[in-house]
Design a protein around this motif. Sequence first.
Motif, PDB file in Angstrom:
ATOM      1  N   UNK A  61     -26.680  27.953  49.410  1.00 40.06           N
ATOM      2  CA  UNK A  61     -26.656  27.574  47.989  1.00 40.06           C
ATOM      3  C   UNK A  61     -27.290  28.665  47.135  1.00 40.06           C
ATOM      4  N   UNK A  62     -28.468  29.118  47.516  1.00 42.00           N
ATOM      5  CA  UNK A  62     -29.139  30.184  46.768  1.00 42.00           C
ATOM      6  C   UNK A  62     -28.326  31.467  46.785  1.00 42.00           C
ATOM      7  N   UNK A  63     -27.610  31.721  47.881  1.00 42.61           N
ATOM      8  CA  UNK A  63     -26.778  32.920  47.957  1.00 42.61           C
ATOM      9  C   UNK A  63     -25.681  32.892  46.905  1.00 42.61           C
ATOM     10  N   UNK A 132     -18.724  30.467  45.427  1.00 38.01           N
ATOM     11  CA  UNK A 132     -19.550  31.153  46.417  1.00 38.01           C
ATOM     12  C   UNK A 132     -19.381  30.577  47.808  1.00 38.01           C
ATOM     13  N   UNK A 133     -19.326  29.253  47.911  1.00 34.95           N
ATOM     14  CA  UNK A 133     -19.185  28.625  49.224  1.00 34.95           C
ATOM     15  C   UNK A 133     -17.825  28.927  49.835  1.00 34.95           C
ATOM     16  N   UNK A 134     -16.792  28.990  49.006  1.00 37.38           N
ATOM     17  CA  UNK A 134     -15.464  29.319  49.522  1.00 37.38           C
ATOM     18  C   UNK A 134     -15.446  30.717  50.128  1.00 37.38           C
ATOM     19  N   UNK A 147     -30.255  18.233  49.610  1.00 38.92           N
ATOM     20  CA  UNK A 147     -30.842  18.988  48.495  1.00 38.92           C
ATOM     21  C   UNK A 147     -29.880  19.972  47.806  1.00 38.92           C
ATOM     22  N   UNK A 148     -28.630  20.014  48.223  1.00 40.21           N
ATOM     23  CA  UNK A 148     -27.703  20.968  47.611  1.00 40.21           C
ATOM     24  C   UNK A 148     -27.360  20.577  46.186  1.00 40.21           C
ATOM     25  N   UNK A 149     -27.009  19.313  45.952  1.00 39.96           N
ATOM     26  CA  UNK A 149     -26.680  18.863  44.596  1.00 39.96           C
ATOM     27  C   UNK A 149     -27.873  19.042  43.672  1.00 39.96           C
ATOM     28  N   UNK A 150     -29.069  18.772  44.183  1.00 41.15           N
ATOM     29  CA  UNK A 150     -30.271  18.991  43.378  1.00 41.15           C
ATOM     30  C   UNK A 150     -30.420  20.459  42.984  1.00 41.15           C
ATOM     31  N   UNK A 151     -30.105  21.367  43.897  1.00 40.28           N
ATOM     32  CA  UNK A 151     -30.210  22.792  43.598  1.00 40.28           C
ATOM     33  C   UNK A 151     -29.164  23.216  42.566  1.00 40.28           C
ATOM     34  N   UNK A 152     -27.960  22.654  42.645  1.00 37.01           N
ATOM     35  CA  UNK A 152     -26.918  22.983  41.669  1.00 37.01           C
ATOM     36  C   UNK A 152     -27.354  22.533  40.278  1.00 37.01           C
ATOM     37  N   UNK A 153     -27.822  21.293  40.182  1.00 40.50           N
ATOM     38  CA  UNK A 153     -28.311  20.791  38.903  1.00 40.50           C
ATOM     39  C   UNK A 153     -29.542  21.586  38.451  1.00 40.50           C
ATOM     40  N   UNK A 216     -33.355  26.493  42.286  1.00 36.69           N
ATOM     41  CA  UNK A 216     -32.035  26.871  42.781  1.00 36.69           C
ATOM     42  C   UNK A 216     -31.963  26.886  44.306  1.00 36.69           C
ATOM     43  N   UNK A 217     -33.099  26.774  44.948  1.00 40.11           N
ATOM     44  CA  UNK A 217     -33.150  26.944  46.402  1.00 40.11           C
ATOM     45  C   UNK A 217     -33.159  25.601  47.126  1.00 40.11           C
ATOM     46  N   UNK A 218     -32.571  25.593  48.295  1.00 42.50           N
ATOM     47  CA  UNK A 218     -32.626  24.413  49.167  1.00 42.50           C
ATOM     48  C   UNK A 218     -33.830  24.509  50.083  1.00 42.50           C
ATOM     49  N   UNK A 219     -34.108  25.731  50.560  1.00 39.90           N
ATOM     50  CA  UNK A 219     -35.253  25.956  51.448  1.00 39.90           C
ATOM     51  C   UNK A 219     -36.325  26.744  50.703  1.00 39.90           C
ATOM     52  N   UNK A 220     -37.535  26.223  50.698  1.00 38.77           N
ATOM     53  CA  UNK A 220     -38.637  26.872  49.995  1.00 38.77           C
ATOM     54  C   UNK A 220     -39.035  28.157  50.704  1.00 38.77           C
ATOM     55  N   UNK A 221     -39.237  29.209  49.901  1.00 40.14           N
ATOM     56  CA  UNK A 221     -39.685  30.477  50.471  1.00 40.14           C
ATOM     57  C   UNK A 221     -41.140  30.350  50.935  1.00 40.14           C
TER      58      UNK A 221
END
Length: 255
Positions: A61-63, A132-134, A147-153, A216-221
């Motif tokens: 997602x972040x990519x 991007x995902x495509x 958490x993907x939809x949350x990151x998009x929003x 924007x991230x799903x996984x926290x750095x």
Amino acid sequence: MASFPAILRSEWTKIRSVRSTVWTLLLAFVVTAALGALLSLLTKNNFADVRKGATAPFDATATSFSGIVLGEIAIIVFGVLAIGNEYSSGMIRLSLAAVPQRGTLLTGKTVVVGALALGVSLVTAFVTFFLGQALLGEHRTTVGSHDVLRAILGAAVYLTLLCLFSAGVTAMLRNQTLALGVLVPFFFLLSPILSAVPKVKTLAHYFPDYAGRQMLTVYQEPSVPYGWLAGFFICAGWTLLALLGGAMVLKNRDA
């Protein structure tokens, strides 16, 4: 006294009648989606090299939102122009004559600017994600994943907050050239430089752009001392302070 709906209609007319504001919103969409697509494709084609030595999970997602860094420039410029055009043209005097309640006037401007920014940012975020995902192929994720939809929003909210922050700074400075002269170096020079300096990078973690990007991230750095929710509140806090500062200047200084 003009009614608030009338103020909103007036502000909407002002913004859509200025071609530069429309083009900056379109540019924010194009740059974010196009650059995100390019970087997603490059990531797919060079996945082994990109992930070499990485220990954290791959954040597809972040990519896809990698291009948002340049998209920020356009959304910041939109926020500046939406407020600063009236000061540069002298139209602010007419606006204040029509709406003497200065706080109400700025609220109307903020609502219209924020609504436009949010609408464009939502379209930008979803198009950028799916494109991007495509292009990521087998490395892609889905909108239904955790958490993907949350990151998009979060991407849409982040761009909107940056726009409103820029609008607030412009209301304080009352000059669009000066506002851009402060905002662009702050976001694209000072913040990245401080983030790279070990002794002060913790300070940069609490700047609005760095904090907001955690949404924007799903996984926290691992290097970031807070999650997406704290990032939202930090970014929103900066935005609120900028808008309050703009309201104080507009209330206490002559146009």
